[in-house]
Design a protein around this motif. Sequence first.
Motif, short mmCIF file in Angstrom:
data_model
loop_
_atom_site.label_atom_id
_atom_site.label_comp_id
_atom_site.label_asym_id
_atom_site.label_seq_id
_atom_site.Cartn_x
_atom_site.Cartn_y
_atom_site.Cartn_z
N THR A 42 0.93 -1.19 0.05
CA THR A 42 0.13 0.22 0.03
C THR A 42 0.93 1.24 0.00
OG1 THR A 42 -0.06 0.20 2.45
CG2 THR A 42 -1.91 -1.16 1.24
N ILE A 43 2.06 1.18 -0.05
CA ILE A 43 2.99 2.25 0.11
C ILE A 43 4.25 1.87 -0.84
CG2 ILE A 43 4.34 1.68 2.13
CD1 ILE A 43 4.40 4.69 2.97
N GLY A 44 4.51 3.01 -1.60
CA GLY A 44 5.62 2.88 -2.53
C GLY A 44 5.68 1.96 -3.58
N VAL A 45 4.32 1.92 -4.30
CA VAL A 45 3.91 0.95 -5.16
C VAL A 45 4.57 1.12 -6.41
CG1 VAL A 45 1.76 0.38 -6.75
CG2 VAL A 45 1.44 0.82 -4.34
N CYS A 46 5.08 2.33 -6.79
CA CYS A 46 5.84 2.65 -7.93
C CYS A 46 7.40 2.66 -7.83
CB CYS A 46 5.58 4.02 -8.72
SG CYS A 46 6.21 5.48 -7.53
N GLY A 47 7.63 2.50 -6.57
CA GLY A 47 8.84 2.10 -6.15
C GLY A 47 9.90 3.29 -6.06
N GLY A 48 9.32 4.36 -5.80
CA GLY A 48 9.72 5.66 -5.35
C GLY A 48 9.83 6.52 -6.44
N MET A 49 9.38 6.59 -7.72
CA MET A 49 9.49 7.26 -8.77
C MET A 49 8.52 8.50 -8.82
SD MET A 49 11.86 5.47 -10.30
CE MET A 49 11.99 6.01 -12.09
N ALA A 50 7.77 8.70 -7.91
CA ALA A 50 6.68 9.95 -7.78
C ALA A 50 5.97 9.56 -8.94
CB ALA A 50 7.64 11.19 -7.95
N MET A 51 5.37 8.62 -9.01
CA MET A 51 4.21 8.14 -10.13
C MET A 51 3.02 7.62 -9.50
SD MET A 51 6.90 6.97 -13.05
CE MET A 51 5.73 6.77 -14.36
N CYS A 52 2.82 7.42 -8.22
CA CYS A 52 1.69 6.92 -7.69
C CYS A 52 1.05 7.47 -6.41
CB CYS A 52 1.80 5.31 -7.50
SG CYS A 52 2.87 4.99 -5.85
N ALA A 53 1.71 8.38 -5.80
CA ALA A 53 1.08 9.00 -4.63
C ALA A 53 0.98 8.00 -3.59
CB ALA A 53 -0.10 9.75 -4.97
N SER A 54 1.07 6.78 -3.54
CA SER A 54 0.95 5.72 -2.37
C SER A 54 1.43 6.18 -1.09
CB SER A 54 1.11 4.28 -2.73
OG SER A 54 2.59 4.12 -3.12
N CYS A 55 2.77 6.86 -1.36
CA CYS A 55 3.71 7.37 -0.01
C CYS A 55 3.21 8.73 0.34
CB CYS A 55 4.90 7.13 -0.48
SG CYS A 55 5.72 8.33 -1.65
N GLN A 56 2.15 9.10 -0.13
CA GLN A 56 1.60 10.35 0.28
C GLN A 56 1.75 10.55 1.91
OE1 GLN A 56 -1.75 13.87 0.15
NE2 GLN A 56 -2.20 11.91 -0.99
N CYS A 57 2.18 11.81 2.46
CA CYS A 57 2.05 12.05 3.72
C CYS A 57 1.97 13.63 4.02
CB CYS A 57 3.46 11.51 4.52
SG CYS A 57 4.83 12.12 4.01
N TYR A 58 1.64 13.50 5.55
CA TYR A 58 1.21 15.03 5.69
C TYR A 58 2.39 15.46 6.73
CZ TYR A 58 -3.29 13.56 3.98
OH TYR A 58 -4.40 13.05 3.28
N ILE A 59 2.90 16.60 6.53
CA ILE A 59 4.00 17.35 7.29
C ILE A 59 3.46 17.96 8.39
CG2 ILE A 59 6.05 18.72 7.32
CD1 ILE A 59 6.49 16.17 5.38
N LEU A 60 3.67 17.58 9.74
CA LEU A 60 3.07 17.99 10.83
C LEU A 60 4.03 19.05 11.53
CD1 LEU A 60 1.42 14.85 12.20
CD2 LEU A 60 0.51 16.42 10.67
N ASN A 61 5.13 19.41 11.16
CA ASN A 61 5.89 20.45 11.81
C ASN A 61 6.86 21.20 10.80
OD1 ASN A 61 7.72 18.61 11.35
ND2 ASN A 61 8.34 18.15 13.58
#
Length: 109
Positions: A42-61
């Motif tokens: 469920t995370i890093g589906v594209c292998g880290g190529m910025a092509m899927c957004a499965s690793c989207q996160c919210y910056i809290l600070n």
Amino acid sequence: MQDITINITDRNGQIHTIDAPTDMNLNLMEVIRMYELAEEGTIGVCGGMAMCASCQCYILNDVLKSERNDDEEAMLSEAYHVKPNSRLGCQINITSNIEGLSIEIAPEQ
């Protein structure tokens, strides 16, 4: 070698304080996978190529000073659950500059 501390809120709302190595050329998505903080597949589906957004996160600070790059902007413009503080974990390198970063993993796409 120096490890940094990152606070990661998983998709169930549990906060994990983890140590991330700065000497292995890792990104945040890889660290989340390494610590198994998101269900496999469920995370890093594209292998880290910025092509899927499965690793989207919210910056809290305000620790992270870098801005979104063009690939990240393009992918997030098509993703779900995007907020003003959204970033792709695959585009955040683990360096000593992000010591104390707090993030929340976004819901699945």
